[in-house]
Design a protein around this motif. Structure first.
Motif: not given
Lengths: 242, 242
Positions: A87, A90-92, A95-96
């Motif tokens: 996860q 996949m993003f820039d 988030q965790h």
DNA sequence: CGAAACGTTGATATCCTTCAACATGAGTGG
DNA sequence: CCACTCATGTTGAAGGATATCAACGTTTCG
């Protein structure tokens, strides 16, 4: 130390669905390093940019979020065969966080090469998506615990869930398995305070639902514990159905 | 009614990342039907075998789990552009339900053809995995609410989260947007009782944080509400970074 | 031996649930 | 048009589950 995916003991024990020799070779080609980290190590830090992807080869880890004031919520636990950082990759930015619960061995799969693999080996792309979906299923279950189960139900459901996962991995001996969580981890996973977690664990222990000794837990009767925890899953099959 | 993916108004408004004409054609080829369902309709029922995959073209829906005795936990809300049933389609049976919150328009994408697409259009396979990862991120956030935020923080965080998603979709006018949730939905999403949800909403309303009128909600100051809710996300970009 | 991490237990406080009653509005049939 | 029902929203009171506070016990490990 593990070197080639062809000799992977995880694969041998049926954790992964069978893949073709070609696919296995492709995985082996992109696998860069075999990393060993001690318990407590931060594998991915929230905010990390362009984190890599790993396969957890041995050991346990957990994924978590922190609120600004430090409150921590554990999102799910990671066991051998799980993909770490998908996860996040996949993003820039992640988030965790992901932290090692025990010493862990990780197989590094550089994100760019994983994406490249999507084009060359569609079967593997499916498997990656499948691993992501399975993880989401675990988070779903944990959210249901935190939102709608009582403290006793949450603890019971968590233990059964971990028991079942450990069982599939062949980590259960008799009805015992290594249990590396502290009560603080349990509390942060279930959305309970440390003290109340302690008292709830003690109650279930006194009820004879489980016992602990030198880092291992023994589940007396998984079915009874599942009933107490209002936890009934349909065995998720290893092999994705296409 | 929407017919061709080439004319998709969702795509035109920038909800999806740009894809090639070839990819778009492939999606258009596998898209079977355009389904319209009324509010309250069950789109996927827990236990369904071999459910199909849909793109939510218009309207809102939600994904949920029930405990045996009927307690319900809403896992996340679904808004236009979201993929429905991906997780369910990966396993042999759906582990959750999906229900329409408003009238919804769905584009049916037969699961078998989606898997086939993995081989032909790797870029689309990545996008599918990306949509799955984004959904997991939403569940992560909701779990953090249920586990570690106070009632007031949960309500505030939920409203901001929905506000931000609606904003990206162009559904926000001024600072108002259509808000189809009943208080029971809010309660089931946050792991609170209906009564306490009502009182918490009332308190935030009296504080001037938001107001409601004919099915719409107006957020006075999203930043203040985010601070109250201890909610700080990094804008997830539309375009996956490879 | 001492320190630090982890676990245990009792007392008190509080947030949230439950129960109960009533209000409001939309839809429906007589 | 009214009576009725059903879903939804509102409010107060009381109870309970869980949190917080504080102290102490236990284990591990340098």
């Amino acid at each position: 130390m593990q070197v080639s995916c062809f000799d992977c003991t995880l694969r041998a024990c049926g954790v992964f669905k069978p893949i073709t020799r070609n696919e296995l070779g492709a995985v082996n080609d992109i696998k860069r390093e075999h990393v060993v980290l001690p318990a407590g190590a931060e594998i991915i830090r929230a905010g990390d940019e362009a984190p890599e992807i790993y396969t957890l080869y041995s050991g346990w880890a957990f994924r978590f979020k922190n609120l600004p004031d430090g409150r921590r919520q554990i999102l799910n636990f990671l066991m051998p065969g799980d993909l770490l950082g998908l996860q996040a990759a996949m993003f820039d930015a992640a988030q965790h966080g992901i932290e090692a619960l025990t010493e862990v061995q990780l197989c590094l799969l550089p994100r760019r090469k994983v994406w490249a693999l999507f084009g060359e080996m569609p079967g593997l792309a499916f498997d990656v998506a499948w691993l992501g979906a399975r993880e989401e299923g675990h988070v779903d279950e944990n959210l249901t615990s935190a939102g709608r189960r009582s403290a006793t139900e949450r603890v019971a459901a968590l233990i059964v869930m971990l028991y079942k996962r450990a069982k599939i991995l062949g980590l259960v001996d008799g009805d015992s398995f290594a249990f590396p969580l502290t009560q603080q981890h349990v509390a942060d996973a279930l959305g309970l305070s440390l003290v109340h977690t302690n008292k709830t664990l003690a109650r279930l222990r006194r009820m004879g639902m489980f016992s602990r000794a030198n880092g291992s837990i023994t589940v007396t009767d998984p079915h009874v514990l599942a009933r107490i925890g209002q936890y009934f899953d349909e065995e998720i099959p290893m092999r994705p159905l296409i």
